[in-house]
Write a protein that holds these residues in place. Structure first.
Motif, mmCIF file in Angstrom:
data_model
loop_
_atom_site.group_PDB
_atom_site.id
_atom_site.type_symbol
_atom_site.label_atom_id
_atom_site.label_comp_id
_atom_site.label_asym_id
_atom_site.label_seq_id
_atom_site.Cartn_x
_atom_site.Cartn_y
_atom_site.Cartn_z
ATOM 1 N N UNK A 28 19.630 32.696 38.320
ATOM 2 C CA UNK A 28 20.356 32.610 39.593
ATOM 3 C C UNK A 28 21.512 31.623 39.568
ATOM 4 N N UNK A 29 21.665 30.879 38.482
ATOM 5 C CA UNK A 29 22.712 29.849 38.415
ATOM 6 C C UNK A 29 23.705 30.188 37.308
ATOM 7 N N UNK A 30 24.940 30.504 37.722
ATOM 8 C CA UNK A 30 25.971 30.921 36.779
ATOM 9 C C UNK A 30 27.165 29.983 36.887
ATOM 10 N N UNK A 31 27.692 29.534 35.751
ATOM 11 C CA UNK A 31 28.878 28.674 35.720
ATOM 12 C C UNK A 31 29.991 29.386 34.967
ATOM 13 N N UNK A 32 31.102 29.715 35.627
ATOM 14 C CA UNK A 32 32.212 30.397 34.943
ATOM 15 C C UNK A 32 32.764 29.541 33.803
ATOM 16 N N UNK A 33 33.215 30.192 32.762
ATOM 17 C CA UNK A 33 33.792 29.496 31.613
ATOM 18 C C UNK A 33 35.160 28.938 31.973
ATOM 19 N N UNK A 34 35.451 27.750 31.452
ATOM 20 C CA UNK A 34 36.749 27.129 31.696
ATOM 21 C C UNK A 34 37.863 28.003 31.126
ATOM 22 N N UNK A 35 38.915 28.189 31.903
ATOM 23 C CA UNK A 35 40.078 28.933 31.437
ATOM 24 C C UNK A 35 39.908 30.430 31.443
ATOM 25 N N UNK A 36 38.746 30.925 31.891
ATOM 26 C CA UNK A 36 38.509 32.361 31.921
ATOM 27 C C UNK A 36 38.499 32.834 33.379
ATOM 28 N N UNK A 37 39.504 33.603 33.751
ATOM 29 C CA UNK A 37 39.569 34.093 35.132
ATOM 30 C C UNK A 37 38.775 35.395 35.265
ATOM 31 N N UNK A 38 38.297 35.629 36.474
ATOM 32 C CA UNK A 38 37.554 36.857 36.735
ATOM 33 C C UNK A 38 38.491 38.061 36.655
ATOM 34 N N UNK A 39 37.949 39.195 36.247
ATOM 35 C CA UNK A 39 38.725 40.430 36.120
ATOM 36 C C UNK A 39 38.174 41.448 37.115
ATOM 37 N N UNK A 40 39.043 41.963 37.990
ATOM 38 C CA UNK A 40 38.643 42.970 38.967
ATOM 39 C C UNK A 40 38.993 44.361 38.458
ATOM 40 N N UNK A 41 38.067 45.285 38.641
ATOM 41 C CA UNK A 41 38.255 46.663 38.191
ATOM 42 C C UNK A 41 38.048 47.591 39.384
ATOM 43 N N UNK A 42 39.075 48.348 39.711
ATOM 44 C CA UNK A 42 39.005 49.266 40.856
ATOM 45 C C UNK A 42 38.368 50.590 40.435
#
Length: 480
Positions: A141-155
């Motif tokens: 339940x605990x997630x930490x995004x990686x430094x310098x990695x932005x989320x990618x949205x897919x339509x």
């Protein structure tokens, strides 16, 4: 060339003017076309440029081989052996201190995988947006995004099938790959992180156009009842000390050593790092082989076969002889210092006897017995090639390498100078050829103009002669 096929009024039908002009032009071009003419000379120059280029390549290989006899890594080679290669393999860089240590593998590195529930094959899944984010899961339940990695949205469109969605994910370059898995229940979307290790996990969230992201219908079905196996680092102990790695390769956990975990172990695996004298023999064999390749090539292209009366391309070429003598003299180098090993012969390297005692080839050979005796004192052998007491200029290997590097030097070296001379000769040959062609062209034009003028003049004279003959005939009839 102007055509004279219709000539005959002035010069007479039996005069082949074309042949006369061609013969004269061919004579003018003899400096180009004769057996040893400019065309032949140009071919020979090109052949010499190519041959010297090939010899340079062989000498360059010899230089590389000599470098290994003078480099630290060439003498400090080590091996890394594993007591269980099925579980752990290892390698070590030259100069690594000889040692033994134990490795136990508790777990292999894993990539994160997430598998959706089974969906109907080939049908649209539902519209919305998928968001993928690379990072680390501390727990489920605990997630930490990686430094310098932005989320990618897919339509995802209303008509997109599971296969369409997988294609969009793979094209998004979000650090996650997608695959379709089919079974009796239908199709499942399998997501896998592109790298192993805890830091390479990922989180996928869904924004469903039906307004409810957790109702288990539409696009949210991809997350509903999905199963996830989380990414993990490889875990091991080295002499009882816990270590981890994002991959199954542990680099410099032990200085200079890399070991690879292949499977979990039930007990310790011993890794032994030891000096590798076989590498020295391998490097020496490579040097002898490289030298012999150069020597044999020079022997072939400078030889004269009395039986067939044929000469090599560089037979009598003083430059080729100088090159071969320079290399042979380098082999006579004497090591400095007070060591017992002074010449290559002392370490078992000498000129081979060959099959013809009257015409030795000059190739090198290694006396294995003598070399193995020298190898019993590796430091003395190392000093012989690299130089004693830190003075590398005293080493036989260094002296040979210095000679070879001088031959290969840009601008001032043997090959560079020879190449310049040959290319200069080729340019001069091209100029001489063009000069001869220009003279032949001028001669052709001049002869053509002269024969045209002569034909015109002869035509006039023939016409005058006919007129006079007619007048004489008329006079004779009048007189009678």
């Amino acid at each position: 060339m102007a055509s004279f096929t219709s000539l005959g009024v002035g010069l007479g039908g039996g005069v082949d003017v074309n042949a006369i002009i061609k013969s004269s032009v061919d004579m003018a071009r003899l400096p180009i076309t004769r057996t040893t003419g400019l065309t032949y000379q140009a071919t020979m120059i090109d052949a010499k440029i190519s041959t010297y280029g090939q010899i340079k390549s062989l000498v360059s290989t010899l230089s590389d081989a000599a470098s290994k006899l003078t480099s630290v890594t060439g003498w400090n080679a080590v091996t890394a052996a594993s007591s269980n290669k099925d579980a752990v393999t290892a390698s070590a860089v030259g100069g690594t201190v000889a040692s033994t240590f134990s490795v136990e593998v508790q777990g292999l590195a894993k990539a994160q995988t997430t598998t959706s529930q089974a969906l109907s094959k080939g049908l649209p899944v539902g519209a919305g947006t998928l968001r993928l984010q690379v990072g680390k899961w501390a727990d489920s339940s605990t997630f930490t995004p990686a430094d310098g990695k932005t989320a990618v949205d897919i339509t995802v469109g209303i008509n997109d099938t599971l296969s369409d969605i997988a294609g969009k994910i793979n094209g998004a370059k979000a650090g996650v790959t997608a695959t379709i898995v089919s079974d009796a229940s239908g199709e499942r979307l399998l997501l896998r992180s592109q790298s192993t290790g805890e830091e390479a996990g990922f989180r996928m969230t869904v924004t469903d156009t039906d307004g409810d992201d957790a109702d288990g219908s539409g696009l949210s079905r991809l997350m509903d009842s999905a199963t996830t196996i989380y990414a993990a680092d490889a875990k091991a102990t080295v002499n009882g000390i816990a270590v981890t790695s994002a991959s199954n390769t542990f680099t410099n956990t032990v200085s200079g050593v890399t070991f690879n975990a292949l499977k979990e172990t039930a007990g310790p695996v011993e890794i032994t790092v030891a000096s590798d004298t076989s590498k020295v023999k391998e490097n020496l064999d490579a040097f002898v082989k490289a030298y012999n390749a150069v020597n044999q090539a020079l022997n072939t292209i400078t030889a004269y076969d009395k039986d067939t009366k044929t000469a090599g391309l560089l037979q009598g070429d003083s430059s080729a002889v100088t090159l071969q003598n320079t290399l042979r003299m380098a082999l006579q180098s004497v090591a400095g210092g007070d060591g017992k090993l002074r010449t290559l012969s002392d370490v078992g390297i000498s000129t081979a006897k060959g099959t013809d005692p009257l015409r030795p080839s000059g190739d090198l050979a290694i006396d294995s017995t003598k070399f193995e005796a020298a190898l019993k004192d590796p430091e003395a052998l190392k000093a012989f090639f690299r130089g004693a007491d830190g003075n590398t200029s005293n080493g036989v290997g260094t002296k040979i390498k210095s000679t070879i590097d001088g031959l290969l030097a840009d601008g001032t070296g043997f090959f560079s100078s020879k190449d310049k001379l040959l290319k200069k000769a080729k340019d001069l040959n091209a100029k001489d050829t063009q000069a001869v062609e220009d003279r032949a062209t001028r001669l052709e034009a001049s002869l053509t103009a002269r024969y045209v003028a002569l034909d015109s003049q002869m035509s006039k004279l023939n016409a005058l002669n006919s007129y006079i003959a007619q007048q004489v005939t008329t006079w004779n009839k009048s007189s009678g």
